[in-house]
Design a protein around this motif. Sequence first.
Motif, mmCIF file in Angstrom:
data_model
loop_
_atom_site.group_PDB
_atom_site.id
_atom_site.type_symbol
_atom_site.label_atom_id
_atom_site.label_comp_id
_atom_site.label_asym_id
_atom_site.label_seq_id
_atom_site.Cartn_x
_atom_site.Cartn_y
_atom_site.Cartn_z
ATOM 1 N N GLY A 15 0.806 -1.217 0.000
ATOM 2 C CA GLY A 15 0.000 0.000 0.000
ATOM 3 C C GLY A 15 0.836 1.262 0.000
ATOM 4 N N ALA A 16 0.488 2.187 0.901
ATOM 5 C CA ALA A 16 1.133 3.499 0.925
ATOM 6 C C ALA A 16 2.607 3.414 1.273
ATOM 7 N N ALA A 17 3.021 2.296 1.904
ATOM 8 C CA ALA A 17 4.440 2.166 2.262
ATOM 9 C C ALA A 17 5.329 2.101 1.027
ATOM 10 N N ILE A 18 4.764 1.635 -0.091
ATOM 11 C CA ILE A 18 5.577 1.549 -1.318
ATOM 12 C C ILE A 18 5.974 2.962 -1.752
ATOM 13 N N LEU A 19 4.983 3.839 -1.899
ATOM 14 C CA LEU A 19 5.282 5.210 -2.346
ATOM 15 C C LEU A 19 6.220 5.910 -1.374
ATOM 16 N N LYS A 20 5.961 5.740 -0.096
ATOM 17 C CA LYS A 20 6.796 6.406 0.911
ATOM 18 C C LYS A 20 8.251 5.936 0.800
ATOM 19 N N THR A 21 8.431 4.635 0.628
ATOM 20 C CA THR A 21 9.794 4.094 0.527
ATOM 21 C C THR A 21 10.471 4.572 -0.763
ATOM 22 N N VAL A 22 9.718 4.586 -1.851
ATOM 23 C CA VAL A 22 10.291 5.082 -3.116
ATOM 24 C C VAL A 22 10.749 6.532 -2.928
ATOM 25 N N GLU A 23 9.910 7.333 -2.298
ATOM 26 C CA GLU A 23 10.280 8.746 -2.083
ATOM 27 C C GLU A 23 11.544 8.854 -1.239
ATOM 28 N N GLU A 24 11.612 8.045 -0.193
ATOM 29 C CA GLU A 24 12.797 8.088 0.687
ATOM 30 C C GLU A 24 14.060 7.679 -0.065
ATOM 31 N N VAL A 25 13.942 6.632 -0.858
ATOM 32 C CA VAL A 25 15.132 6.146 -1.580
ATOM 33 C C VAL A 25 15.566 7.161 -2.637
ATOM 34 N N THR A 381 8.199 13.618 -9.945
ATOM 35 C CA THR A 381 7.475 12.939 -11.025
ATOM 36 C C THR A 381 7.740 11.437 -10.998
ATOM 37 N N MET A 382 8.977 11.093 -10.634
ATOM 38 C CA MET A 382 9.419 9.691 -10.687
ATOM 39 C C MET A 382 8.760 8.829 -9.602
ATOM 40 N N ALA A 383 8.543 9.420 -8.424
ATOM 41 C CA ALA A 383 8.097 8.606 -7.276
ATOM 42 C C ALA A 383 6.815 7.820 -7.575
ATOM 43 N N PRO A 384 5.729 8.480 -8.017
ATOM 44 C CA PRO A 384 4.518 7.681 -8.268
ATOM 45 C C PRO A 384 4.657 6.713 -9.437
ATOM 46 N N ILE A 385 5.526 7.025 -10.390
ATOM 47 C CA ILE A 385 5.709 6.115 -11.536
ATOM 48 C C ILE A 385 6.337 4.813 -11.054
ATOM 49 N N LEU A 386 7.412 4.929 -10.277
ATOM 50 C CA LEU A 386 8.070 3.721 -9.758
ATOM 51 C C LEU A 386 7.140 2.981 -8.792
ATOM 52 N N ALA A 387 6.471 3.760 -7.920
ATOM 53 C CA ALA A 387 5.594 3.128 -6.936
ATOM 54 C C ALA A 387 4.497 2.323 -7.634
ATOM 55 N N ASN A 388 3.976 2.883 -8.721
ATOM 56 C CA ASN A 388 2.928 2.187 -9.466
ATOM 57 C C ASN A 388 3.450 0.883 -10.079
ATOM 58 N N ALA A 389 4.685 0.930 -10.598
ATOM 59 C CA ALA A 389 5.272 -0.284 -11.175
ATOM 60 C C ALA A 389 5.413 -1.361 -10.094
ATOM 61 N N TYR A 390 5.835 -0.966 -8.889
ATOM 62 C CA TYR A 390 5.998 -1.943 -7.798
ATOM 63 C C TYR A 390 4.647 -2.459 -7.296
ATOM 64 N N GLU A 395 0.949 -6.947 -6.976
ATOM 65 C CA GLU A 395 -0.363 -7.537 -7.298
ATOM 66 C C GLU A 395 -0.211 -8.817 -8.112
ATOM 67 N N ASP A 396 0.814 -8.817 -8.968
ATOM 68 C CA ASP A 396 1.033 -9.988 -9.826
ATOM 69 C C ASP A 396 1.837 -11.076 -9.129
ATOM 70 N N GLY A 397 2.215 -10.843 -7.875
ATOM 71 C CA GLY A 397 2.804 -11.943 -7.115
ATOM 72 C C GLY A 397 4.239 -11.791 -6.684
ATOM 73 N N ARG A 398 4.866 -10.635 -6.945
ATOM 74 C CA ARG A 398 6.272 -10.497 -6.538
ATOM 75 C C ARG A 398 6.398 -9.185 -5.742
ATOM 76 N N PRO A 399 6.171 -9.239 -4.425
ATOM 77 C CA PRO A 399 6.294 -8.023 -3.633
ATOM 78 C C PRO A 399 7.741 -7.545 -3.601
ATOM 79 N N VAL A 400 7.940 -6.254 -3.389
ATOM 80 C CA VAL A 400 9.303 -5.718 -3.333
ATOM 81 C C VAL A 400 9.582 -5.147 -1.957
ATOM 82 N N GLY A 401 10.857 -5.103 -1.610
ATOM 83 C CA GLY A 401 11.307 -4.495 -0.355
ATOM 84 C C GLY A 401 12.177 -3.284 -0.652
ATOM 85 N N ARG A 402 12.611 -2.628 0.409
ATOM 86 C CA ARG A 402 13.428 -1.431 0.259
ATOM 87 C C ARG A 402 14.708 -1.704 -0.549
ATOM 88 N N THR A 403 15.305 -2.857 -0.344
ATOM 89 C CA THR A 403 16.550 -3.170 -1.058
ATOM 90 C C THR A 403 16.332 -3.234 -2.564
#
Length: 425
Positions: A15-25, A381-390, A395-403
Motif C-alpha cells: 500500500g502506501a508504504a511503497i510510495l513512501k519508501t520510493v520517495e525516501e530512496v 514525477t518519478m516517485a509515483p511512476i516507480l511506486a505504481n510499477a511496484y 499484485e502480480d505476485g512479486r512483492p518488493v522491499g526497500r533493497t
Amino acid sequence: MSSIHSHAEAAPLEGAAILKTVEEVLAATPFIDMHTHTFASSLGALGLWGIDELVTYHYCEAELFRSSEVKPEQYWALSKQEKADLIWKTLFVDHPPVSEATRGVVAVLRAFGLPTQSVDLRAARAFFAAQPIESHIPNVFRLAGISEAVMTNDPLDPAEAPLWKAGGAKHPQFHAVLRLDRILNKWAEHWQALAAQGYEVDERCSGKSTAEVRRFLARWVKRMDPVYMACSLPDTFQFPENSVRAKLLKEAVLPACREFDLPMSLMIGVRYLVNPALRLAGDAVGRADLRALENILREFPENRFLVSVLSRENQHELTVYARKFSNIMLFGCWWFLNNPSIVEEITRERLEMLGTTFIPQHSDARILEQTIYKWRNTRRTMAPILANAYRLLAEDGRPVGRTDIEHDVTRLFRGNFERWTKLGR
Ligand code: RAT
Ligand code: ZN
C-alpha cells in the motif's frame, strides 16, 4: 536465491508504504547528472550561476516575448540586470509564474530561504553576491541531490579552448564531454579553425581530412579526459548520406570513440533557429527519421551510444530500438520534453518496455542552481511512476522491499551511466 530476493521476502512493502519508501530512496540516492551546461569553477567565467542568470535562462526569455510587448532587439540591448528585472516583473510579478521554467526559479529561491514574492530581485542578488563559488557548488549539489555533473565542453569555443590548453578543469565533481557540434554540423564555418592549428583539413573534407580530425580528437581526449563525445543533430539528420557530417562520423568520430572506449551521445531532433531573433531561445523541434539511428546502431555494433530525441512523437520508436540494439542507452527527457506531463508519459513507457535499463533524466542545467529544481521535479514525477510499477508487480505476485527499490534507483540514476562510461571501470 539472491540477497535482493530474500530481503523482499523478509520485508515486503504494501500500500502506501511503497510510495513512501520510493520517495525516501529517491531522496537519499545521490544521482549522476549526465548532461549539463554547468562548468567546474576552474573553467572560470564559463560557469553561470546566480539570480540574474536564473531569471534570464533562455526558457524564460522565450516566455517573456509572449507576455510583454518588448521586441527581441530591444531586449538584447539591455544589460543583464535590466533583462532580469524585466523578466522578473513580467513573468513573476504581473502574473503567477505557473510555467515549468518560471516555477523552477521560485523553487530555487525557496531552497535558499529567499523571498519568492518580492517586487524586485534585491534580496536574491545580495544573497548570491555573498556566496563564494567554491563552497556554493557543493552546497548546490547537496540541495540537488547529485554527486557529480557532466559538463558540455567545446574544443572550438574560443572562450573555452584556451582554458583547457592552460591546464584544464580537473575537478572531482565535474566530468568533461567532448562536444562536436561545430565540427559535425558546421564544418564549412569551422574547418579553418582546425587548419589554423596545423591540421591538414580542407573545406570538402577530402584527402587527409578525416585522419587529421582523428588526430585532433585524440589530442582533445588526452586534454579533457571526457566521459563521452557528443553532438546535437537536426530533425533532418540522415545516415548514411553523402555529406561531410556522415563522413566525419563514420571515418573520424566513431573510430575515435572505439579507440578511446568512449560512448557517443546523439541528441536528435533540433530545428535550429526557426526564429533567429530569439537567439538561444530560437530553436524548435521536429520529428526525426529514426531509420538513420537504426542504420548507425546496426552498422557500428562495437560503438556504445547514448541517445536522446527531442520530439515527443519519436519516443515510442526510440524505445523500440533500445529493445533491438544493446549498444544504445536511452537518456533523459530533453529540453521541451522536460515537463511533468511528458516526462511521466515517456518514463512509464520506457519502464514498461525496457525495465530499468535506461537513464531516466539529465538536468541540462545551464545555470548551476537549476540543478536544484530540475532534480526535485524529477524525483517528484518519478516517485509515483516507480511506486505504481511496484504495486502492479506486487499484485502480480512479486512483492518488493526497500533493497529492491534501492537497487533500481541506483541502477537508473547512477549505475547505467557508470556502466556505459569509464566511471564504472
Ligand atoms: O536545453 C537547452 O538548454 C538547449 O539549449 C541545448 O543546449 C541542448 O540541451 C543541447 O545540449 O544542445
Ligand atoms: Zn544540453
